[in-house]
Design an enzyme around this catalytic site. Sequence first.
Site, short mmCIF file in Angstrom:
data_model
loop_
_atom_site.label_atom_id
_atom_site.label_comp_id
_atom_site.label_asym_id
_atom_site.label_seq_id
_atom_site.Cartn_x
_atom_site.Cartn_y
_atom_site.Cartn_z
N GLU A 39 88.18 -25.07 122.15
CA GLU A 39 88.33 -26.08 123.18
C GLU A 39 86.94 -26.29 123.77
O GLU A 39 86.29 -25.33 124.18
CB GLU A 39 89.30 -25.58 124.27
CG GLU A 39 89.52 -26.65 125.31
CD GLU A 39 90.43 -26.22 126.46
OE1 GLU A 39 91.04 -25.14 126.39
OE2 GLU A 39 90.50 -26.99 127.43
N ARG A 264 92.12 -10.15 120.05
CA ARG A 264 90.91 -10.69 120.68
C ARG A 264 89.85 -9.62 120.72
O ARG A 264 90.15 -8.45 120.94
CB ARG A 264 91.20 -11.05 122.14
CG ARG A 264 91.86 -12.35 122.38
CD ARG A 264 92.04 -12.54 123.88
NE ARG A 264 90.93 -13.27 124.45
CZ ARG A 264 90.82 -14.59 124.37
NH1 ARG A 264 91.73 -15.30 123.76
NH2 ARG A 264 89.79 -15.20 124.92
N LYS A 274 85.77 -17.74 128.94
CA LYS A 274 84.93 -18.88 129.28
C LYS A 274 84.98 -19.18 130.77
O LYS A 274 83.99 -19.58 131.36
CB LYS A 274 85.36 -20.10 128.47
CG LYS A 274 84.80 -20.08 127.06
CD LYS A 274 85.12 -21.34 126.31
CE LYS A 274 86.54 -21.32 125.82
NZ LYS A 274 86.87 -22.41 124.91
P1 ATP Z 1 88.52 -18.13 126.58
O1 ATP Z 1 89.64 -17.28 127.09
O2 ATP Z 1 87.21 -17.43 126.52
O3 ATP Z 1 88.47 -19.46 127.23
P2 ATP Z 1 89.89 -19.35 124.42
O4 ATP Z 1 90.75 -18.57 123.50
O5 ATP Z 1 90.55 -20.22 125.42
O6 ATP Z 1 88.86 -18.36 125.06
P3 ATP Z 1 89.15 -21.37 122.56
O7 ATP Z 1 88.03 -22.31 122.61
O8 ATP Z 1 90.53 -21.88 122.72
O9 ATP Z 1 88.86 -20.23 123.63
O10 ATP Z 1 89.04 -20.47 121.25
C1 ATP Z 1 88.82 -20.97 119.96
C2 ATP Z 1 89.28 -19.93 118.98
O11 ATP Z 1 88.57 -18.71 119.18
C3 ATP Z 1 90.75 -19.62 119.18
O12 ATP Z 1 91.37 -19.57 117.92
C4 ATP Z 1 90.76 -18.28 119.85
O13 ATP Z 1 91.90 -17.57 119.50
C5 ATP Z 1 89.46 -17.65 119.33
N1 ATP Z 1 88.93 -16.69 120.30
C6 ATP Z 1 88.63 -16.91 121.59
N2 ATP Z 1 88.24 -15.79 122.20
C7 ATP Z 1 88.29 -14.81 121.27
C8 ATP Z 1 88.00 -13.41 121.29
N3 ATP Z 1 87.59 -12.80 122.39
N4 ATP Z 1 88.19 -12.73 120.14
C9 ATP Z 1 88.60 -13.34 119.02
N5 ATP Z 1 88.86 -14.65 118.94
C10 ATP Z 1 88.73 -15.39 120.05
MG MG Z 2 91.88 -21.78 124.82
#
Ligand code: ATP
Ligand code: MG
Length: 566
Positions: A39, A264, A274
Amino acid sequence: MNSASPTETSTSNFIRDTVIEDLNSGKYGGRVHTRFPPEPNGYLHIGHAKSICLNFGLAAEFGGKCNLRFDDTNPSKEETEYVDSIKENIRWLGFNWEDRLFYASDYFEQLYEWAVQLIQAGKAYVCDLSAEEMRVYRGTLTEPGKESPYRNRTSEENLDLFQRMRAGEFPDGARTLRSKIDMASPNLNMRDPVMYRILHAEHHRTGDKWCIYPMYDFTHGQSDSIERITHSLCTLEFEDHRPLYDWYVEQLGIYHPQQIEFDRLNLTYTVLSKRKLLTLVKEGYVRGWDDPRMPTLAGIRRRGYTPEAIRNFCNSIGLSKTNGTLELSLLEHHVREDLNVRAPRAMAVLRPLRVVIDNYPENQVEMMEAVNNPEDASMGTRSVPFSRELYIEQDDFREDPPKQYFRLAPGREVRLRYGYFITCKGIVKDETTGEVVELRCTYDPATRGGNAPDGRKVKSTIHWVSAKHAVDAEVRLYDYLFDRPNPNEEGIPFTSFLNPNSLEVLKGCKLEPCLADAPALSRFQFERLGYFCVDSDSASGSPVFNRTVALRDTWAKIEKRGKGDQ
Ligand code: ATP
Ligand code: MG
């Protein structure tokens, strides 16, 4: 194809096993097609690297494809700046989506049609409950939910209202489109989840074309389906959403990818969210998204971490079905391992102490041959100027050396790396502070290159820089961003655990002349001190270096023990 080396295969894991099984059974006609779906609401961090390496890595390993898809369904938090940085970071990590760059927002029209299809099939309805009311109606884990009073509107009415939602007739939050599933489902995600919300907001790509936006759950599976993804890999928090993912593609009767969840990445002494990283940037706790203390890819890149080290780390940690936390030092270990073979050596003095070699001819300069990397002979040698006045590290001299201190002290002889043996004959102190400001030494001309012909030994070798040839530099030393392994404690703001000493700026450091014009982001091992990287703030003639990671400091341990003895 990926540009990452195909020899970098990930360790065996359950997702890889599933892919192999599916290839063997011909489930997707021998295809492997993954996607990385960020995102664009912030910069990528090291947790995302795990997902990127997994998705692009599997595709590369099995001759498949991996798409980059921006999951841009939330206009109020998304920005083009983030899109650009995400693309740059993925390329830097060594992966390539070729011509497969997609945006969920490209599918808005199709998603709208699918919503209409569900309304017509009696599987979706327009609901007038407010967000607060909806929460009450939703029930809890132990109590079933209550059906919305709007649940039994006719398809015609729903269709009319939904079209008017799209046309902008209603204010934000006035209505939603919900799927009609089961208000008594034990899975809260299945209790008539919202598909569309009204949001009169400018979208970074579609502008003001839309004032209704699809929810993540109504977007993700269908986007995967449109792109004919085979294995839709996501983190564990989506496990409870999988029934909904499946429900939408089944109800719509479209191609059905397989969602598989993994853990994660969490690391000690940092935060990988983020939202929290945005707080650090917006509230000025760090200098920006690319502050070298940040766990963002932009930050650790500026810090000097290599893409290879990050990929090795990600490939080594495996996958799990439960979330845990890994030591940040494990990542640092991979950085050291990689830089050890890659980074040229150089000499730099961070806290200079002047040394005058009284018996060395004034104005004489000798060029000493120094090895660029003892791990890699092909990196050759360089010439380092040696002269009568040098700088050494303040820490490499003690007026009253403790028991196990073998470096320079009054009357003691040490080796200057690639230079000569020198002996400390006198100390010059600042009259007012009593601080040692200069050492008077002698050298043994027979020890050029660092060996005594009579076989006499010294217990220590220290680094140095010729004073008149030295390049002045700023060096930034970094420590962990937080002062404890887990800064995420319930009820306590994570910012209260910031480490006040995470940045130390040293000015007037003295570098070997070869470092004067090192380009931004080039990396070196400063002998005995650690790995350092030229900062992007660096200007020709007055370089700025970031310490990437310290060498393992065995002395620190000895010193601690020594202090205990006294
Ligand atoms: P955040 O909680 O940091 O905002 P998010 O999961 O909302 O992270 P996205 O941009 O939606 O961030 O993530 C893109 C991809 O990266 C998704 O498939 C998510 O599952 C993966 N991802 C995000 N954070 C992690 C992490 N800490 N470890 C492994 N994969 C991750
Ligand atoms: Mg997300």
